[in-house]
Design a protein around this motif. Structure first.
Motif, PDB file in Angstrom:
ATOM      1  N   LYS A  92       9.797  45.709 -84.318  1.00 14.94           N
ATOM      2  CA  LYS A  92       8.906  44.693 -84.873  1.00 14.94           C
ATOM      3  C   LYS A  92       9.113  44.590 -86.384  1.00 14.94           C
ATOM      4  O   LYS A  92       9.403  45.569 -87.055  1.00 14.94           O
ATOM      5  CB  LYS A  92       7.461  45.035 -84.575  1.00 14.94           C
ATOM      6  CG  LYS A  92       7.086  44.836 -83.102  1.00 14.94           C
ATOM      7  CD  LYS A  92       5.598  45.097 -82.874  1.00 14.94           C
ATOM      8  CE  LYS A  92       5.229  44.780 -81.422  1.00 14.94           C
ATOM      9  NZ  LYS A  92       3.783  45.047 -81.147  1.00 14.94           N
ATOM     10  N   ASP A 136       8.691  56.824 -84.076  1.00 19.20           N
ATOM     11  CA  ASP A 136       8.780  56.523 -85.513  1.00 19.20           C
ATOM     12  C   ASP A 136      10.215  56.694 -86.000  1.00 19.20           C
ATOM     13  O   ASP A 136      10.734  55.887 -86.786  1.00 19.20           O
ATOM     14  CB  ASP A 136       7.860  57.446 -86.317  1.00 19.20           C
ATOM     15  CG  ASP A 136       6.388  57.069 -86.198  1.00 19.20           C
ATOM     16  OD1 ASP A 136       6.096  55.927 -85.778  1.00 19.20           O
ATOM     17  OD2 ASP A 136       5.534  57.919 -86.515  1.00 19.20           O
ATOM     18  N   ALA A 190       4.988  59.925 -80.452  1.00 19.69           N
ATOM     19  CA  ALA A 190       4.795  59.016 -81.587  1.00 19.69           C
ATOM     20  C   ALA A 190       5.804  59.292 -82.691  1.00 19.69           C
ATOM     21  O   ALA A 190       6.366  58.366 -83.290  1.00 19.69           O
ATOM     22  CB  ALA A 190       3.368  59.138 -82.125  1.00 19.69           C
ATOM     23  N   ASN A 243       4.944  49.813 -77.780  1.00 16.87           N
ATOM     24  CA  ASN A 243       4.557  48.439 -78.109  1.00 16.87           C
ATOM     25  C   ASN A 243       3.990  48.301 -79.521  1.00 16.87           C
ATOM     26  O   ASN A 243       3.981  47.196 -80.084  1.00 16.87           O
ATOM     27  CB  ASN A 243       3.551  47.918 -77.085  1.00 16.87           C
ATOM     28  CG  ASN A 243       4.212  47.600 -75.753  1.00 16.87           C
ATOM     29  OD1 ASN A 243       5.320  47.090 -75.714  1.00 16.87           O
ATOM     30  ND2 ASN A 243       3.530  47.922 -74.651  1.00 16.87           N
ATOM     31  N   GLU A 244       3.527  49.395 -80.108  1.00 17.51           N
ATOM     32  CA  GLU A 244       3.062  49.351 -81.491  1.00 17.51           C
ATOM     33  C   GLU A 244       4.231  49.175 -82.466  1.00 17.51           C
ATOM     34  O   GLU A 244       4.052  48.645 -83.565  1.00 17.51           O
ATOM     35  CB  GLU A 244       2.311  50.643 -81.841  1.00 17.51           C
ATOM     36  CG  GLU A 244       0.938  50.751 -81.204  1.00 17.51           C
ATOM     37  CD  GLU A 244       0.254  52.072 -81.537  1.00 17.51           C
ATOM     38  OE1 GLU A 244      -0.918  52.238 -81.164  1.00 17.51           O
ATOM     39  OE2 GLU A 244       0.905  52.951 -82.170  1.00 17.51           O
ATOM     40  N   ARG A 245       5.409  49.636 -82.056  1.00 18.96           N
ATOM     41  CA  ARG A 245       6.558  49.680 -82.966  1.00 18.96           C
ATOM     42  C   ARG A 245       7.678  48.714 -82.581  1.00 18.96           C
ATOM     43  O   ARG A 245       8.463  48.320 -83.433  1.00 18.96           O
ATOM     44  CB  ARG A 245       7.116  51.115 -82.988  1.00 18.96           C
ATOM     45  CG  ARG A 245       6.111  52.136 -83.512  1.00 18.96           C
ATOM     46  CD  ARG A 245       6.469  53.548 -83.060  1.00 18.96           C
ATOM     47  NE  ARG A 245       5.590  54.551 -83.637  1.00 18.96           N
ATOM     48  CZ  ARG A 245       4.371  54.843 -83.153  1.00 18.96           C
ATOM     49  NH1 ARG A 245       3.896  54.184 -82.086  1.00 18.96           N
ATOM     50  NH2 ARG A 245       3.630  55.770 -83.737  1.00 18.96           N
ATOM     51  N   THR A 267       9.101  45.428 -79.742  1.00 26.31           N
ATOM     52  CA  THR A 267       8.823  44.401 -78.741  1.00 26.31           C
ATOM     53  C   THR A 267       9.753  44.634 -77.564  1.00 26.31           C
ATOM     54  O   THR A 267      10.984  44.683 -77.732  1.00 26.31           O
ATOM     55  CB  THR A 267       9.067  42.991 -79.312  1.00 26.31           C
ATOM     56  OG1 THR A 267       8.183  42.779 -80.410  1.00 26.31           O
ATOM     57  CG2 THR A 267       8.823  41.934 -78.249  1.00 26.31           C
ATOM     58  N   GLU A 326       0.742  55.994 -71.968  1.00 25.36           N
ATOM     59  CA  GLU A 326       0.687  56.350 -73.383  1.00 25.36           C
ATOM     60  C   GLU A 326       2.003  56.003 -74.078  1.00 25.36           C
ATOM     61  O   GLU A 326       2.011  55.500 -75.211  1.00 25.36           O
ATOM     62  CB  GLU A 326       0.384  57.847 -73.535  1.00 25.36           C
ATOM     63  CG  GLU A 326       0.367  58.363 -74.974  1.00 25.36           C
ATOM     64  CD  GLU A 326      -0.738  57.767 -75.830  1.00 25.36           C
ATOM     65  OE1 GLU A 326      -0.769  58.070 -77.042  1.00 25.36           O
ATOM     66  OE2 GLU A 326      -1.583  56.995 -75.306  1.00 25.36           O
ATOM     67  N   ARG A 346      12.302  53.834 -84.733  1.00 27.60           N
ATOM     68  CA  ARG A 346      11.969  52.602 -85.467  1.00 27.60           C
ATOM     69  C   ARG A 346      12.648  52.577 -86.827  1.00 27.60           C
ATOM     70  O   ARG A 346      13.159  51.544 -87.269  1.00 27.60           O
ATOM     71  CB  ARG A 346      10.447  52.506 -85.649  1.00 27.60           C
ATOM     72  CG  ARG A 346       9.986  51.273 -86.436  1.00 27.60           C
ATOM     73  CD  ARG A 346       8.537  51.407 -86.834  1.00 27.60           C
ATOM     74  NE  ARG A 346       8.319  52.615 -87.639  1.00 27.60           N
ATOM     75  CZ  ARG A 346       7.139  53.193 -87.812  1.00 27.60           C
ATOM     76  NH1 ARG A 346       6.055  52.686 -87.252  1.00 27.60           N
ATOM     77  NH2 ARG A 346       7.024  54.293 -88.545  1.00 27.60           N
ATOM     78  N   ARG A 382       2.149  52.272 -74.718  1.00 27.88           N
ATOM     79  CA  ARG A 382       1.243  51.907 -75.813  1.00 27.88           C
ATOM     80  C   ARG A 382       1.901  52.187 -77.162  1.00 27.88           C
ATOM     81  O   ARG A 382       1.898  51.331 -78.066  1.00 27.88           O
ATOM     82  CB  ARG A 382      -0.075  52.683 -75.694  1.00 27.88           C
ATOM     83  CG  ARG A 382      -1.118  52.289 -76.747  1.00 27.88           C
ATOM     84  CD  ARG A 382      -2.342  53.182 -76.683  1.00 27.88           C
ATOM     85  NE  ARG A 382      -2.068  54.531 -77.161  1.00 27.88           N
ATOM     86  CZ  ARG A 382      -2.031  54.888 -78.434  1.00 27.88           C
ATOM     87  NH1 ARG A 382      -2.207  53.977 -79.389  1.00 27.88           N
ATOM     88  NH2 ARG A 382      -1.802  56.143 -78.782  1.00 27.88           N
ATOM     89  N   LEU A 383       2.472  53.357 -77.293  1.00 29.95           N
ATOM     90  CA  LEU A 383       3.130  53.747 -78.550  1.00 29.95           C
ATOM     91  C   LEU A 383       4.373  52.894 -78.816  1.00 29.95           C
ATOM     92  O   LEU A 383       4.634  52.490 -79.955  1.00 29.95           O
ATOM     93  CB  LEU A 383       3.510  55.228 -78.497  1.00 29.95           C
ATOM     94  CG  LEU A 383       2.347  56.229 -78.450  1.00 29.95           C
ATOM     95  CD1 LEU A 383       2.853  57.630 -78.114  1.00 29.95           C
ATOM     96  CD2 LEU A 383       1.590  56.232 -79.764  1.00 29.95           C
TER      97      LEU A 383
END
Length: 466
Positions: free
Chosen positions: A465, A395, A391, A441-443, A445, A435, A398, A438-439
């Motif tokens: 995103k 970050d 994660a 796709n949160e940040r 596309t 996992e 991102r 999932r992480l």
């Protein structure tokens, strides 16, 4: 109102300052600094350095034309360096080449009666694999009998770091990052004591005697300029000293031949079709839009950096193994490659600025804006070896880049299993493809993804995103 701002790292020279903005660099001079430049700029040594590219392209302009007023009476404009790097991110061969460039320019200027007031690697940048001197404000009129004012700085910031690695096998990068002023004379004397079994070229003159002289004059009121003039410290003597230093610098060799990753490439784990797929995926992703700057994190021998360089203006190729980067640098230098900049960067131990208020030399994340980042065969090393959570890594990506090419080794990947060999069972159970997705796709596309033919790695091309 001026749209250019003073560089926070430009304050050590009282006679000139650097400003950045509007896609260019401006060096502004005070009256005294301008007088120096007026007298030396047309000298053959400086004009030759400009012609060969040893000295950065420089155009003299009026300060008002670039939005500057008093106290600046003269100015120069320079092109932007694609990516600013610092000596603690260079390899042995890079620092060695930078040292030889410094000596070359200083010796040539000396013949013309021109002095070079300092000798710091921060005045040199690499355009890809080509070293270039960027501080046009370093040149001044040399008075008869003047010493070489940059000698101590050259020792502390060029010679001693090279000696440290060449003679003792200790990487200099951590020490230079820890001290913006380099390795002190006293420290180097202790690191290279007389009890060393084998003599080290240059130790007696440039370490032991230099340290003794510094100690002798540290608290005295002796006028060193007058002392130098009386001692016959003429241009011929200084040139002879610099020539000997060139010989010493050239003779120091990088003793290390192997490192953790120098004899290894993760590509050895791929079947041939898997490597071909990965190269095509990277090529298609980078070529899908115009790219000014690409970062290749964990570049190893630079295969993917080369692919990216064919579809971008500039590539910064980083790896946490200095020997791997040193080999890449020498290969690129032989090609005269100016599109790929190789740097020694360990992302698990990088980022913060150094020097005055931590702003004089900004951290790596504050020096460039990549259009796309490639993180191939790297996140499992950061997650498992250095315990940087997935994660946190995502970050970072991102915050760093709008686009990302990232490779995720699965839990059953041979290298993942190898890294887990001596780890406690269960502490990295969250390192798995589900996992990670999932992480991610949160940040981001995901634009495309591919399971490589090896069956144990998936590569993603994703867009941030928001």
């Amino acid at each position: 109102m001026s749209s250019i701002l003073q560089d926070p790292g430009s304050f050590r020279d009282p006679l000139s300052k650097v400003f950045v903005g509007d896609g260019r660099v401006v060096r502004a001079f005070t009256e005294m600094g301008a007088a120096d430049i007026d007298k030396v700029w047309k000298k053959k040594s400086i004009q030759r350095a400009l012609e060969t590219g040893d000295l950065i392209e420089s155009t003299i302009v009026e300060p008002a034309s670039v939005g500057l007023g008093a106290p600046w009476v003269s100015a120069m404009t320079h092109p932007l360096v694609p990516f600013i790097s610092y000596p603690y991110e260079w390899t042995f061969s890079m620092l060695q080449d930078a040292a030889l460039l410094q000596l070359k320019l200083t010796r040539a200027a000396l013949v013309d009666g021109v002095g070079v007031k300092d000798a710091t690697p921060y005045n040199i940048q690499f355009l890809g694999s080509c070293a270039q001197f960027i501080d046009a404000g370093s040149f001044e009129v040399r008075k008869k009998g003047d010493p070489w004012y940059g000698y101590q700085q050259f020792c502390e910031m060029f010679l001693y770091p090279l000696m440290l690695q060449g003679y003792l096998g200790v990487g200099f990068q951590q020490m230079l990052r820890g001290s913006v002023n380099g390795i002190s004379i006293d420290t180097m004397r202790k690191l290279l004591p007389a009890s060393l079994r084998h003599p080290r070229k240059g130790r007696l003159t440039h370490v032991v005697l230099h340290a003794a002289a510094q100690k002798r004059y540290a608290d005295s009121n002796v006028d060193m300029k007058k002392q130098a003039a009386k001692s016959g410290l003429n241009a011929q003597v200084l040139d002879a000293t610099m020539k000997k230093l060139e010989g010493i610098v050239s003779s120091i060799n990088l003793g290390d031949k192997k490192s953790t990753w120098s004899e290894y490439s993760e590509r050895g784990h791929y079947i041939e079709s898997s490597l071909d797929e990965k190269q095509k995926f990277v090529r298609d992703a980078v070529a899908s839009a115009p790219r000014k700057q690409v970062w290749d994190i964990g570049c190893n021998d630079g295969v993917f950096s080369r692919i990216a360089s064919a579809h971008s203006d500039y590539v910064v190729a980083m790896d946490a193994d200095p020997l791997v980067i040193d080999r890449l640098y020498n290969t690129l230098k032989a090609e005269k490659n100016e599109k790929i900049l190789p740097l020694y960067v360990d992302l698990t131990d990088s980022g913060g600025g150094v020097g005055w208020r931590g702003q004089e030399r900004p951290g790596i994340f504050n020096r460039g804006k990549p259009d796309i980042v490639m993180a191939l065969a790297v996140i499992h090393h950061m997650a498992i070896t250095f315990h940087v959570p997935l994660a946190s890594q995502l970050d970072m990506f991102r915050d760093l880049t709008p686009e990302l090419i990232i490779e995720m080794p699965h839990a059953d990947d041979p290298m993942v299993r190898k890294l887990l060999t001596n780890k406690r069972d269960g502490i990295h159970d969250d390192f798995n493809l589900d996992e990670f997705e999932r992480l991610l796709n949160e940040r981001f596309t995901v634009k495309s993804k591919m399971l490589l033919s090896s069956g144990t790695r998936t590569i993603f091309h994703a867009v941030r995103k928001g």
